[in-house]
Design an enzyme around this catalytic site. Structure first.
Site, PDB file in Angstrom:
ATOM      1  N   ASN A  13     -12.198 -29.553  -9.702  1.00 56.07           N
ATOM      2  CA  ASN A  13     -12.849 -29.203 -10.971  1.00 56.07           C
ATOM      3  C   ASN A  13     -12.126 -27.962 -11.475  1.00 56.07           C
ATOM      4  O   ASN A  13     -12.359 -26.860 -10.993  1.00 56.07           O
ATOM      5  CB  ASN A  13     -14.343 -28.915 -10.727  1.00 56.07           C
ATOM      6  CG  ASN A  13     -15.024 -28.363 -11.965  1.00 56.07           C
ATOM      7  OD1 ASN A  13     -14.505 -28.481 -13.078  1.00 56.07           O
ATOM      8  ND2 ASN A  13     -16.194 -27.755 -11.783  1.00 56.07           N
ATOM      9  N   LYS A  15     -12.249 -26.465 -14.260  1.00 56.69           N
ATOM     10  CA  LYS A  15     -13.014 -25.588 -15.163  1.00 56.69           C
ATOM     11  C   LYS A  15     -12.147 -25.206 -16.369  1.00 56.69           C
ATOM     12  O   LYS A  15     -11.332 -26.017 -16.813  1.00 56.69           O
ATOM     13  CB  LYS A  15     -13.535 -24.363 -14.392  1.00 56.69           C
ATOM     14  CG  LYS A  15     -14.263 -24.779 -13.101  1.00 56.69           C
ATOM     15  CD  LYS A  15     -15.072 -23.703 -12.475  1.00 56.69           C
ATOM     16  CE  LYS A  15     -15.710 -24.251 -11.200  1.00 56.69           C
ATOM     17  NZ  LYS A  15     -16.663 -23.350 -10.612  1.00 56.69           N
ATOM     18  N   HIS A 100     -22.851 -29.991 -14.300  1.00 53.34           N
ATOM     19  CA  HIS A 100     -22.385 -28.882 -13.464  1.00 53.34           C
ATOM     20  C   HIS A 100     -23.295 -27.668 -13.703  1.00 53.34           C
ATOM     21  O   HIS A 100     -23.762 -27.440 -14.816  1.00 53.34           O
ATOM     22  CB  HIS A 100     -20.934 -28.542 -13.801  1.00 53.34           C
ATOM     23  CG  HIS A 100     -20.336 -27.581 -12.832  1.00 53.34           C
ATOM     24  ND1 HIS A 100     -20.564 -26.229 -12.916  1.00 53.34           N
ATOM     25  CD2 HIS A 100     -19.567 -27.775 -11.737  1.00 53.34           C
ATOM     26  CE1 HIS A 100     -19.945 -25.632 -11.910  1.00 53.34           C
ATOM     27  NE2 HIS A 100     -19.333 -26.552 -11.178  1.00 53.34           N
ATOM     28  N   GLU A 102     -22.698 -24.673 -14.134  1.00 53.22           N
ATOM     29  CA  GLU A 102     -22.258 -23.770 -15.215  1.00 53.22           C
ATOM     30  C   GLU A 102     -22.703 -24.310 -16.570  1.00 53.22           C
ATOM     31  O   GLU A 102     -23.030 -23.539 -17.476  1.00 53.22           O
ATOM     32  CB  GLU A 102     -20.736 -23.586 -15.153  1.00 53.22           C
ATOM     33  CG  GLU A 102     -20.346 -22.688 -13.982  1.00 53.22           C
ATOM     34  CD  GLU A 102     -18.984 -22.967 -13.377  1.00 53.22           C
ATOM     35  OE1 GLU A 102     -18.165 -23.644 -14.012  1.00 53.22           O
ATOM     36  OE2 GLU A 102     -18.747 -22.504 -12.238  1.00 53.22           O
ATOM     37  N   GLU A 172     -24.123 -29.120  -5.038  1.00 54.00           N
ATOM     38  CA  GLU A 172     -23.486 -27.817  -5.198  1.00 54.00           C
ATOM     39  C   GLU A 172     -24.559 -26.733  -5.278  1.00 54.00           C
ATOM     40  O   GLU A 172     -25.119 -26.484  -6.363  1.00 54.00           O
ATOM     41  CB  GLU A 172     -22.650 -27.792  -6.489  1.00 54.00           C
ATOM     42  CG  GLU A 172     -21.533 -28.804  -6.505  1.00 54.00           C
ATOM     43  CD  GLU A 172     -20.372 -28.341  -7.373  1.00 54.00           C
ATOM     44  OE1 GLU A 172     -19.245 -28.359  -6.885  1.00 54.00           O
ATOM     45  OE2 GLU A 172     -20.607 -27.941  -8.532  1.00 54.00           O
ATOM     46  N   GLY A 178     -18.183 -20.454  -6.612  1.00 54.18           N
ATOM     47  CA  GLY A 178     -17.318 -19.366  -7.055  1.00 54.18           C
ATOM     48  C   GLY A 178     -17.657 -18.022  -6.432  1.00 54.18           C
ATOM     49  O   GLY A 178     -17.175 -16.985  -6.875  1.00 54.18           O
ATOM     50  N   SER A 218     -17.431 -23.180  -3.058  1.00 55.11           N
ATOM     51  CA  SER A 218     -16.518 -22.404  -2.209  1.00 55.11           C
ATOM     52  C   SER A 218     -15.953 -23.225  -1.047  1.00 55.11           C
ATOM     53  O   SER A 218     -15.663 -22.671   0.012  1.00 55.11           O
ATOM     54  CB  SER A 218     -17.186 -21.116  -1.704  1.00 55.11           C
ATOM     55  OG  SER A 218     -17.558 -20.295  -2.811  1.00 55.11           O
TER      56      SER A 218
END
Ligand code: PGA
Length: 258
Positions: A13, A15, A100, A102, A172, A178, A218
């Site tokens: 991914n 991003k 996701h 985010e 996730e 991250g 991560s």
């Protein structure tokens, strides 16, 4: 367990990273490294919209598949800034990340819109990678399973058994994305097994056994082998480490080993 029933899926991914020349260079570096994984592992790069055509062309004839990072649920119309599933299919995209954290955190994505996007993607022939995961304080409050069950039920509402088999679920934990904080293999396995049990309740055992469940947050070259060895972790959704060809390949090779 029934890992032999499922093909491992390692998806990068990217991003909001990489211009087109940078994307081409990274994919050119990844392609030969992962070529040996063709029969065992589905290798995917999910890239920004502007890189999709470049990525599809660069990976043509290789075993690297291309995904988008989001898709809108309407077919067309007055939705400035959005991209439809048909547009992605026309470019040659096969996968799309949906929901996701985010997008949920910064762009108002809800389980309702995740569900609509998932259904629109499936209707167009795309394979959705639907992301679920608990916040740090939800884990601390001991409600991880409630949160995950709710997301799975809402995000997959009205998705048929046949379609859910084409859907990838990415677990996730939001606190691990991250941050360098990875869920331990046992923590990740526990939730991935819970997701499969939830799918079995919603559908049936054969369907639940057929769904690929990834861990993300991560995951890197150092910790991937232990995570991917777990019976219910069928792959990974990789952020930071997918931007380095060698690291991404180490994760792909760990999935080949299983
Ligand atoms: P990370 O991101 O690997 O950089 O934690 C994972 C993701 O957001 O999918």
């Amino acid at each position: 367990m029934n890992k032999a029933l499922r093909k491992a899926i390692i998806a990068g991914n990217w991003k909001m990273n990489k211009t087109r020349p940078e994307a081409k260079a990274l994919l050119e570096a990844i392609k030969p490294l992962v070529a040996n994984a063709e029969n065992n592992v589905e290798v995917i790069a999910c890239v920004p919209f502007t890189n999709l055509e470049t990525a599809v062309n660069t990976t043509a004839g290789s075993n690297v598949k291309i995904g988008a990072e989001n898709v809108h649920f309407e077919k067309s119309g007055a939705f400035t800034g959005e991209i439809s599933a048909d547009m992605l299919v026309e470019v040659g995209v096969e996968y799309v990340v949906i929901g996701h954290s985010e997008r949920r955190q910064y762009f108002g994505e809800t389980d309702e819109t995740v569900n609509k996007r998932t259904k629109a993607a499936l209707a167009a022939g795309l394979k959705p990678i639907v992301c679920v995961g608990e916040l740090k304080w939800e884990r601390e409050c001991n409600i991880t399973e409630e949160v995950i069950a709710r997301q799975i039920k809402l995000d997959l509402y009205d998705v048929s058994a046949e379609d859910v088999k084409k859907t990838v679920i990415a677990y996730e934990p939001v606190w691990a994305i991250g941050t360098g904080l990875t869920a331990t293999p046992d923590q990740a396995e526990e939730v991935c097994a819970f997701i499969r049990a939830t799918l079995e309740k919603l559908y049936d055992k054969a369907t639940a056994d057929a769904v690929t469940i990834q861990y993300g947050g991560s995951m890197n070259a150092a910790n991937c082998a232990e995570l991917l060895a777990k019976p219910n972790i069928d792959g990974g959704l990789i952020g930071g480490a997918s931007l380095k060809a060698e690291d991404f390949n180490t994760i792909v090779q760990a999935a080949v080993e299983g």
